[in-house]
Design an enzyme around this catalytic site. Structure first.
Site, PDB file in Angstrom:
ATOM      1  N   CYS A 136       0.795  -1.098  -0.091  1.00 45.29           N
ATOM      2  CA  CYS A 136       0.031   0.140   0.090  1.00 45.29           C
ATOM      3  C   CYS A 136       0.825   1.296  -0.106  1.00 45.29           C
ATOM      4  O   CYS A 136       2.084   1.232   0.067  1.00 45.29           O
ATOM      5  CB  CYS A 136      -0.704  -0.082   1.275  1.00 45.29           C
ATOM      6  N   ARG A 191       1.268   2.062  -5.814  1.00 51.00           N
ATOM      7  CA  ARG A 191       1.585   1.059  -4.841  1.00 51.00           C
ATOM      8  C   ARG A 191       0.314   0.294  -4.349  1.00 51.00           C
ATOM      9  O   ARG A 191       0.434  -0.957  -3.730  1.00 51.00           O
ATOM     10  CB  ARG A 191       2.086   1.641  -3.620  1.00 51.00           C
ATOM     11  N   TRP A 217      -3.772  -2.456  -1.531  1.00 51.14           N
ATOM     12  CA  TRP A 217      -3.799  -3.582  -2.287  1.00 51.14           C
ATOM     13  C   TRP A 217      -3.918  -4.607  -1.148  1.00 51.14           C
ATOM     14  O   TRP A 217      -3.262  -5.013  -0.444  1.00 51.14           O
ATOM     15  CB  TRP A 217      -2.430  -3.679  -2.955  1.00 51.14           C
ATOM     16  N   ASN A 248       0.739  -1.173   6.463  1.00 50.63           N
ATOM     17  CA  ASN A 248       1.194  -1.914   5.321  1.00 50.63           C
ATOM     18  C   ASN A 248       2.023  -3.230   5.839  1.00 50.63           C
ATOM     19  O   ASN A 248       2.931  -3.279   6.700  1.00 50.63           O
ATOM     20  CB  ASN A 248       2.459  -0.982   4.326  1.00 50.63           C
ATOM     21  N   GLY A 249       1.827  -4.438   5.312  1.00 54.76           N
ATOM     22  CA  GLY A 249       2.214  -5.779   5.765  1.00 54.76           C
ATOM     23  C   GLY A 249       1.187  -6.638   5.904  1.00 54.76           C
ATOM     24  O   GLY A 249       0.304  -6.518   5.518  1.00 54.76           O
ATOM     25  N   GLU A 276       9.896 -12.840 -19.877  1.00 56.23           N
ATOM     26  CA  GLU A 276       9.507 -11.291 -19.814  1.00 56.23           C
ATOM     27  C   GLU A 276       8.605 -10.920 -20.769  1.00 56.23           C
ATOM     28  O   GLU A 276       7.502 -10.140 -20.359  1.00 56.23           O
ATOM     29  CB  GLU A 276      10.901 -10.462 -20.242  1.00 56.23           C
ATOM     30  N   LYS A 298       4.873  -9.511 -19.506  1.00 54.83           N
ATOM     31  CA  LYS A 298       4.390  -8.091 -19.752  1.00 54.83           C
ATOM     32  C   LYS A 298       2.889  -8.457 -20.577  1.00 54.83           C
ATOM     33  O   LYS A 298       2.170  -7.651 -20.017  1.00 54.83           O
ATOM     34  CB  LYS A 298       5.163  -7.503 -20.755  1.00 54.83           C
ATOM     35  N   GLU A 330       0.543  -9.463 -17.523  1.00 50.21           N
ATOM     36  CA  GLU A 330       0.362  -8.194 -16.861  1.00 50.21           C
ATOM     37  C   GLU A 330      -0.669  -7.277 -17.096  1.00 50.21           C
ATOM     38  O   GLU A 330      -1.626  -7.036 -16.362  1.00 50.21           O
ATOM     39  CB  GLU A 330       1.728  -7.765 -16.383  1.00 50.21           C
ATOM     40  N   LYS A 338       2.978  -2.432  -7.656  1.00 48.16           N
ATOM     41  CA  LYS A 338       4.370  -2.035  -8.231  1.00 48.16           C
ATOM     42  C   LYS A 338       5.372  -2.682  -7.027  1.00 48.16           C
ATOM     43  O   LYS A 338       6.386  -3.327  -7.720  1.00 48.16           O
ATOM     44  CB  LYS A 338       4.441  -0.491  -8.289  1.00 48.16           C
TER      45      LYS A 338
END
Length: 608
Positions: free
Chosen positions: A2, A28, A75, A99-100, A479, A483, A486, A603
């Site tokens: 977050c 975030r 998040w 956060n956590g 990758e 992408k 995502e 992110k």
């Protein structure tokens, strides 16, 4: 994960400052948002599910104001995205953002419910305000007692209506910093959020906690001993929050990559000399007998590509591990082993814990981090650092940080190879010249992006996409698939081209586009043989190659072709990454997905 912000600015309503900071950190976490202020001596909270714009709309209809407040973008880790699960969480006198993950929240919740607390949310975080209110003694003792009861990782900021000029904070495992300006103080999870607001920052170390007001700071370590720390100038963030005329941050950041490559070269090279000032021992210590590289996601793919370079030049074992697995498999480390961690943010929880495990198990071994954020936890805790100089990356799907990692890893490989004598000065100069040409080659690819746009119809009705490559192009295939997954939400897989016939070829038909990376530096003829194998099963092949038009691959009658400038061993994968990023971007744009803030992703992954 977050974004956390707290602010105390006497004589000023901090609501606009909180919202400004939350906007800077929305990458975030963005499934809900909220703020809480002390207004007329009481806690006043507003929170909404969804993007930050919904909270702003709610505040226009029902505003709050005050000189002390906290804010949060979420998040979800516990409980679905909803207004009741959004932060801040309130007791009767305290409000908290977190956060956590509080790992022992269930027994704490049971205890509090037995004491008469009626919880409003499904989150682990809501135990915090109720628990602090039940700790005996003065506020400082109660705060320390609260932290002693918590298990897990957290960054916490809280305010009390009985202490209206102060913010309480604690950091264990998740990043948190303090900031100050002439008129006020701030606590935040990200320096980018306070850069326009504050002149100085203080990065909290593991286990630190305390209380800050506009005129005082009480800072303690995990044992409760007072701590005196230096403040640093707030890092410049240039125009990170400005899209610069681009529709999306991701597109802007794709176009910034030539400048990033040039910035890296100017920072670490002088003629044919490569120097890493934040890791000087790389140039003086005996070379390691073994290198272990640990990372997650896109950073993991960059490490996989570098393994081919390092093993090829150094003739020593290079192990690449997913950080979340490395921590739990009792790794055998051994003497004279160099650990290299890679992370855009420097706060990726699994990678950071892998670094700590390595240091604890073998304190005599060196550790190096490749990171984009100075003063991050990894930079502070590793023996040395090579900064990526990519600038703030706002788009959740990493682009310029990935190519920055590849460029830095190329320099790292060349520096070690020169040190062990496996390459001479002339060869180093040649590779550096290729890296200097790389920025111009990237600009050429970007000017020809319509080649990629023309391929979009092949993907819109596809039931999946396969990416194939060999050598360092195998990580590029991983990758490219990542992408596309995502930001377009399409199923995609990257495979070593030679492994494709051991299972994935069963999926191939006309509804599955296959992107084949066929570069001169990485087993071109064998890759073309694999291409023919999938083509014979009806696949619509998109060929990504540095062979010029009219060369042999042109006879393959592929469904689509992307031609890039030729590169050397190091630059060919960097150049190939650009059209893969463009492909993901334009397919997602055609499908109408949220490109900069794709669903379910954040992110900076600061939880396990």
């Amino acid at each position: 994960m977050c974004g956390i912000i707290g602010a105390v600015v006497p004589g000023r309503d901090v609501t606009p400052l909180l919202l400004q900071a939350l906007h800077a950190m929305e990458y975030r976490g963005y499934d809900s948002a909220g703020i809480c202020l002390i207004e007329d001596g009481r806690l006043c909270c507003r929170k909404e599910a969804g993007k930050l714009a919904r909270l702003e709309q709610a505040l226009r209809l029902d505003p709050v104001s005050g000189a002390c407040g906290i804010g949060h973008t979420r998040w979800a880790t516990h409980g679905a995205p909803s207004a009741c699960n959004a932060h801040p969480h309130l007791g009767t006198r305290w409000a908290v953002v977190h956060n956590g993950i509080i790992e022992n929240h269930r027994p704490l919740r049971d205890e509090l419910e037995g004491d008469g607390v009626c919880f409003r949310s499904e989150t682990d975080s809501e135990v915090l305000p109720w628990l602090i209110e039940r700790q005996p003694g003065p506020a400082e003792e109660a705060w320390r007692a609260l932290l002693g009861r918590l298990q897990g990782a957290f960054a916490i900021v809280a305010l009390s209506q009985e202490d209206p000029d102060a913010l309480w904070f604690a950091r264990r495992g998740s990043p948190l910093l303090l900031a100050r300006a002439a008129r006020g103080v701030f606590v935040a999870s990200d320096a980018i959020s306070v850069a326009p607001l504050a002149d100085e920052v203080l990065y909290l170390e593991e286990g630190e906690w305390g209380r800050i007001t506009p005129t005082s700071l009480a800072l303690f370590d995990a044992s409760g001993r007072p701590v005196v720390r230096d403040w640093h100038t707030t890092p410049a963030t240039s125009n990170a929050g400005d899209k610069g005329g681009f529709e999306h941050y991701m597109d802007k950041e794709i176009h910034e990559q030539p400048d990033v490559i040039e910035r890296i070269l100017s920072s670490y090279t002088d003629g044919s000399t490569i120097t890493f000032p934040r890791a000087p021992w790389l140039h003086t210590d005996a070379p390691p007998d073994r290198i272990v590289m640990v990372a997650c996601g896109t950073s993991y793919h960059a490490a996989l590509a570098a393994r081919y370079w390092l093993e090829g030049f150094l003739n020593l074992p290079v192990e690449v591990d997913v950080a979340s697995e490395y921590r739990y498999r009792n790794p055998v480390i051994g003497p004279n082993t160099l650990l290299v961690t890679l992370s855009q943010s420097g706060e990726t929880a699994d990678t950071l814990e892998a670094l700590r495990l390595f240091r604890q198990r073998t304190p005599h071994n060196r550790t190096l981090t490749l990171c984009n954020v100075d003063h991050s936890s990894m930079v502070r805790e590793a023996d040395g650092a090579i900064l990526l100089h990519a600038g703030a990356e706002i788009g959740v799907a990493s682009t310029k940080a990935f190519t920055a990692q590849l460029a830095v890893l190329a320099l790292f490989s060349l520096a070690l190879a020169r040190r062990v004598g496996s390459i001479d000065d002339g060869a180093v100069a040649g590779h550096l010249a290729a890296l200097r040409r790389c920025s111009g080659a990237i600009r050429e690819i970007l000017r020809r992006r319509e080649e990629v746009v023309a391929l979009i119809p092949l993907f819109l009705q596809a039931r999946g996409v396969l990416f194939l490559g060999r050598g360092a192009c195998y990580p590029l295939a991983l990758e490219g698939a990542l992408k596309l997954k995502e930001i377009s939400y399409m199923h995609a897989e990257g495979y070593a081209a030679g492994e494709m016939k051991h299972g994935p070829i069963a999926l191939v038909d006309r509804r599955m586009p296959v992107v084949v990376l066929a570069l001169r530096q990485y087993h071109l003829e064998k890759v073309l043989s694999n291409l023919r194998e999938v083509q014979a099963r009806g696949a619509r092949v998109i060929l990504l190659t540095d062979e010029p038009d009219g060369a042999a691959p042109d006879r393959l009658r592929v469904a689509g072709r992307i031609t890039i400038p030729q590169g050397d061993l190091f630059t060919a994968p960097i150049l190939a990454a650009i059209p893969l990023q463009l492909l993901a971007y334009h397919v997602a744009r055609a499908k109408g997905t949220d490109i900069d803030q794709p669903r379910n992703l954040a992110k900076s992954v600061t939880v396990e």
